[in-house]
Scaffold this motif. Structure first.
Motif, PDB file in Angstrom:
ATOM      1  N   ILE A  24      50.585  51.733  69.460  1.00  0.00           N
ATOM      2  CA  ILE A  24      50.705  53.173  69.233  1.00  0.00           C
ATOM      3  C   ILE A  24      49.842  53.845  70.296  1.00  0.00           C
ATOM      4  CG2 ILE A  24      51.498  53.279  66.852  1.00  0.00           C
ATOM      5  CD1 ILE A  24      48.525  53.494  66.016  1.00  0.00           C
ATOM      6  N   TYR A  26      47.696  56.564  72.607  1.00  0.00           N
ATOM      7  CA  TYR A  26      46.679  57.602  72.444  1.00  0.00           C
ATOM      8  C   TYR A  26      47.284  58.956  72.764  1.00  0.00           C
ATOM      9  CZ  TYR A  26      42.983  54.105  72.176  1.00  0.00           C
ATOM     10  OH  TYR A  26      42.181  53.074  71.786  1.00  0.00           O
ATOM     11  N   HIS A  32      52.979  59.031  79.776  1.00  0.00           N
ATOM     12  CA  HIS A  32      53.308  58.694  81.164  1.00  0.00           C
ATOM     13  C   HIS A  32      54.211  57.460  81.163  1.00  0.00           C
ATOM     14  CE1 HIS A  32      50.506  55.367  81.297  1.00  0.00           C
ATOM     15  NE2 HIS A  32      49.467  56.152  81.061  1.00  0.00           N
ATOM     16  N   GLY A  34      53.862  54.422  81.707  1.00  0.00           N
ATOM     17  CA  GLY A  34      53.364  53.182  81.110  1.00  0.00           C
ATOM     18  C   GLY A  34      53.798  53.039  79.657  1.00  0.00           C
ATOM     19  N   THR A  38      56.740  50.041  77.760  1.00  0.00           N
ATOM     20  CA  THR A  38      56.693  49.129  76.606  1.00  0.00           C
ATOM     21  C   THR A  38      57.741  49.533  75.575  1.00  0.00           C
ATOM     22  OG1 THR A  38      54.309  49.203  76.971  1.00  0.00           O
ATOM     23  CG2 THR A  38      55.074  47.981  75.047  1.00  0.00           C
ATOM     24  N   ASP A  63      48.456  56.980  68.202  1.00  0.00           N
ATOM     25  CA  ASP A  63      47.110  56.649  67.740  1.00  0.00           C
ATOM     26  C   ASP A  63      46.280  57.918  67.963  1.00  0.00           C
ATOM     27  OD1 ASP A  63      44.724  55.435  67.205  1.00  0.00           O
ATOM     28  OD2 ASP A  63      44.886  53.882  68.750  1.00  0.00           O
ATOM     29  N   ALA A 269      50.588  45.662  76.693  1.00  0.00           N
ATOM     30  CA  ALA A 269      50.168  45.199  78.023  1.00  0.00           C
ATOM     31  C   ALA A 269      48.870  44.424  77.896  1.00  0.00           C
ATOM     32  CB  ALA A 269      49.996  46.388  78.963  1.00  0.00           C
ATOM     33  N   ASP A 271      45.976  45.044  78.809  1.00  0.00           N
ATOM     34  CA  ASP A 271      44.740  45.791  78.576  1.00  0.00           C
ATOM     35  C   ASP A 271      44.231  45.683  77.145  1.00  0.00           C
ATOM     36  OD1 ASP A 271      47.020  47.188  77.788  1.00  0.00           O
ATOM     37  OD2 ASP A 271      46.144  49.162  78.110  1.00  0.00           O
ATOM     38  N   ILE A 272      45.141  45.387  76.207  1.00  0.00           N
ATOM     39  CA  ILE A 272      44.706  45.424  74.806  1.00  0.00           C
ATOM     40  C   ILE A 272      44.957  44.095  74.087  1.00  0.00           C
ATOM     41  CG2 ILE A 272      44.824  47.930  74.565  1.00  0.00           C
ATOM     42  CD1 ILE A 272      47.566  47.673  73.332  1.00  0.00           C
ATOM     43  N   HIS A 298      52.809  41.978  78.316  1.00  0.00           N
ATOM     44  CA  HIS A 298      53.391  42.223  79.641  1.00  0.00           C
ATOM     45  C   HIS A 298      52.303  42.683  80.606  1.00  0.00           C
ATOM     46  CE1 HIS A 298      53.390  46.609  79.176  1.00  0.00           C
ATOM     47  NE2 HIS A 298      53.912  46.460  77.973  1.00  0.00           N
ATOM     48  N   TYR A 300      50.672  45.008  83.973  1.00  0.00           N
ATOM     49  CA  TYR A 300      50.310  46.400  84.196  1.00  0.00           C
ATOM     50  C   TYR A 300      50.942  46.812  85.506  1.00  0.00           C
ATOM     51  CZ  TYR A 300      47.308  49.839  82.100  1.00  0.00           C
ATOM     52  OH  TYR A 300      46.847  50.913  81.390  1.00  0.00           O
ATOM     53  N   PHE A 301      51.532  47.985  85.567  1.00  0.00           N
ATOM     54  CA  PHE A 301      52.096  48.355  86.866  1.00  0.00           C
ATOM     55  C   PHE A 301      51.340  49.509  87.514  1.00  0.00           C
ATOM     56  CE2 PHE A 301      54.279  52.113  85.514  1.00  0.00           C
ATOM     57  CZ  PHE A 301      54.903  51.844  84.297  1.00  0.00           C
TER      58      PHE A 301
END
Ligand code: MSP
Length: 642
Positions: A24, A26, A32, A34, A38, A63, A269, A271-272, A298, A300-301
């Motif tokens: 979820i 932010y 954007h 990104g 997903t 979130d 992604a 990052d989490i 997945h 990160y682009f």
């Protein structure tokens, strides 16, 4: 509070279910590209599973609590709820424009969600999984995550390029450490599946290094925008604990928890991943809930090689892109351009090139050609089961880019078939039938990726979008006049600033039979023989990108005596490249070598493998010797060759 129903369902006739989630997002800023990425991937999986006849629940949402959002709202002079309401509208608008078929959109400010989170917290507190203490750690507000010293680069969070806060305060802690062994075993055995393999290994190493208990609360005087702890009103709940629970409350809000839990696939992604593969399953184990089956991580682009950021002014808005190029072009581009699971780079220019070359020229042209050929009812069955099974396997392995490459290789074959058989002259019925069967198959297979286009093609030919139908005889295809599916975009892609003219008519795809004959392209060489440098267009060279790569792996290709398949590291990503050097090098001689390769050529499918680059080699006059061009060993992999 939610608990997995352990009794088996008596109704054996129920359809298979599939539950897919996205993180979820932010709500501190508008959506954007990104977040859209997903969500589009989750939509592909949801639609694919619906095609398979499963009952699908697809959840996405926002979130909305926490320090980051509280601070941003304050800066805008708005109350947090007023602020997030505005942002949520933007997310919902983007998902609608992108044809996202989610079954529910959860918001962590939903009353039902907040109440359930309180119940869970109370349960964990009563069962002594939560205890009061003092917590000291670095915290990055950008990530809303605790960081260890080893995570920092030059004392800063590498993702947000800001110094984290060192926090030491009274807090409630969750006994994450007591789940270390259980989590390690569940991940190691694959019972809790983490994909791709590289991420599973990363998490196992992370867990092995030791899990610490984590703070799950903030003092309300510091962060008031959050769910209050039911057992101590001076504290609010750590935003992640609140957020994780969305995956369950999203089902509860729709009264389908028993039917769909546990989640089949959770996408996110890299990052989490750490929090998702540790805190989240530990919370589920503590509350005696089943664990999700698969967590797919997945990459990160970047955008034009740089992290998307407001300060760099390179934030790509999915809403703007859909307005300019249409939903299916954006969906296609994202799913085709980046290997799901790996890092990649995107740019508006590449989107346009793919839109023009692949969607307009290949798919659009094929449909336009075929509609001009059929003047009778079509009833026939041609077997395309190989294509269907190849694409099925690729989607089920999350290899979306390869699935699209396979479908488009088939589209190439169909276009070639029309060309070679000169169907516009012969009007041979068998050939036309074969062509239409092929189009029916690609229409169905493309639906998860390009729903709008597939539905248009299905309408034109009177097809049903159903995998089952593909095994059946093609019946009563009646052609409705076809509209242009993709208008070509006139743009100078050598220019850094993309100036588009979407309104330009696609001159190649008029549905007039006279336009079906291949237009002979006579390419007059501009520079015959000796080259006068004054005649060489610098912009031609500028378009080609050469990079230094490292050959990681070399494999034989079944049935190919000249080709090798190589896996080449080009810095931010790895590429599969086919090269005809088998006669000149043994596999071991190539492994580990540096090379130079073109990295922005259109991929070519060779022997069923998509080759994503071309390596440079020196060849002697009679072509009996071939040497790989190798840069100096000191150069970094991924360096640009100019
Ligand atoms: N709110 C948390 C997630 C809580 S889930 C219980 C969060 N939100 S976020 O808005 O930062 O979204 C992160 C996610 O957005 C990534 O995991 C990924 O799914 C997506 N992406 C954001 N930027 C991206 C790229 N540049 N590239 C790929 N995915 C991107 O973390």
């Amino acid at each position: 509070m939610a608990k997995t129903n352990k009794t088996k369902s008596k109704n054996t006739k129920t359809k298979k279910k599939f539950y897919v989630t996205t993180p979820i997002y932010y709500t501190n800023a508008d959506i954007h590209l990104g977040g859209a990425y997903t969500t589009i991937a989750a939509d592909v999986l949801a639609r694919w599973n619906r095609l398979q006849g499963k009952e699908v629940f697809f959840l996405t949402g926002t979130d909305e609590h926490g320090q980051k959002i509280q601070e941003t709202a304050e800066k805008e002079g708005l109350k947090p709820k007023e602020f997030v309401d505005k942002i949520v509208k933007n997310f919902k608008e983007a998902f609608e424009m992108l044809n996202i078929s989610n079954n529910h959109f959860i918001r962590t400010t939903d009353k039902e969600h907040e109440e359930e989170v309180k119940e869970v917290l109370q349960y964990l507190y009563d069962k002594k999984f939560i205890y009061k203490g003092v917590y000291e750690s670095y915290y990055c507000v950008g990530c809303e995550q605790y960081l260890t010293k080893s995570d920092l680069v030059d004392g800063k969070c590498p993702l947000h390029n800001r110094e984290p806060e060192l926090r030491k305060e009274e807090a409630y802690l969750f006994k994450l450490s007591s789940f270390q062994k259980q989590l390690y075993d569940l991940i190691k055995s694959g019972e809790y599946e983490i994909l791709p393999e590289i991420r599973r290994k990363e998490i196992l190493t992370f867990i092995e290094s030791g899990l610490q208990d984590i703070s799950i609360s903030r003092l309300k005087e510091k962060v008031s925008w959050g769910v209050e702890l039911p057992f101590d009103k001076k504290h609010t709940c750590f935003v992640w604990v609140d957020a994780f629970w969305n995956y369950i409350t999203g089902l509860q809000e729709k009264k389908v928890f028993d039917k769909f839990w546990p989640a089949d696939v959770q996408l996110m992604a890299k990052d989490i991943i750490r929090v998702h593969a540790t805190i989240w399953p530990a919370l589920l184990l503590a509350t005696k809930n089943k664990l999700p089956k698969t967590l797919f991580v997945h990459g990160y682009f970047t955008v034009n090689g740089k992290k998307m950021s407001k300060s760099l002014g390179n934030v790509l808005s999915p809403i703007d892109l859909v307005k300019k190029y249409g939903a299916d072009s954006v969906r296609y581009f994202l799913m085709r351009n980046i290997s799901f699971g790996q890092d990649g780079d995107v740019s508006e220019k590449t989107l346009i090139v793919r839109h023009n070359n692949e969607l307009a020229n290949k798919l659009g042209n094929l449909v336009s050609r075929a509609t001009g050929l059929i003047d009778d009812k079509v009833n026939i069955h041609v077997d395309t089961s190989n294509l269907v099974s190849d694409v099925t396997q690729l989607i089920e392995r999350f290899e979306f880019d390869k699935a699209l490459a396979t479908i488009f290789a088939f589209i190439d074959m169909l276009n070639q078939f029309v060309q070679e058989k000169k169907i516009w002259e012969t009007r041979n019925k068998e050939d036309i039938y074969e062509l239409v069967t092929g189009i029916r198959t690609i229409t169905v297979l493309l639906w998860p990726f390009l729903p709008e286009t597939s539905e248009k093609i299905a309408k034109i030919f009177n097809f049903k979008i159903s995998l089952e139908e593909l095994g059946k005889q093609l019946k009563d295809v009646k052609i409705k006049k076809s509209a242009i599916l993709f208008k070509k975009i006139d743009v100078d892609v050598s220019d850094d600033l993309v100036k588009t003219d979407v309104s330009t008519k696609n001159k190649d795809s008029k549905d007039n039979i006279n336009n079906l004959a291949p237009k002979e392209k006579i390419i007059k060489p501009k520079i015959p023989g000796i080259i006068n440098m004054a005649n060489v267009q610098f912009s031609d060279w500028q378009k080609l990108e050469l990079k230094v790569g490292k050959i990681l792996d070399v494999e034989d290709i079944e049935g190919a005596d000249k080709l090798y398949k190589m896996t080449i590291d080009i810095g931010k990503e790895k590429r599969a490249v086919c090269a005809g050097i088998k006669k000149f090098y043994k596999k071991e001689q190539l492994k580990g070598k540096l090379c130079v390769l073109f990295v922005n050529l259109e991929p070519r499918v060779m022997r069923g493998i998509e080759s994503q680059g071309m390596i440079l080699a020196a060849v002697n006059e009679d072509e009996s010797k071939v040497f790989l061009i190798q840069p100096d060993k000191d150069i970094e992999v991924g360096s640009r060759v100019s």
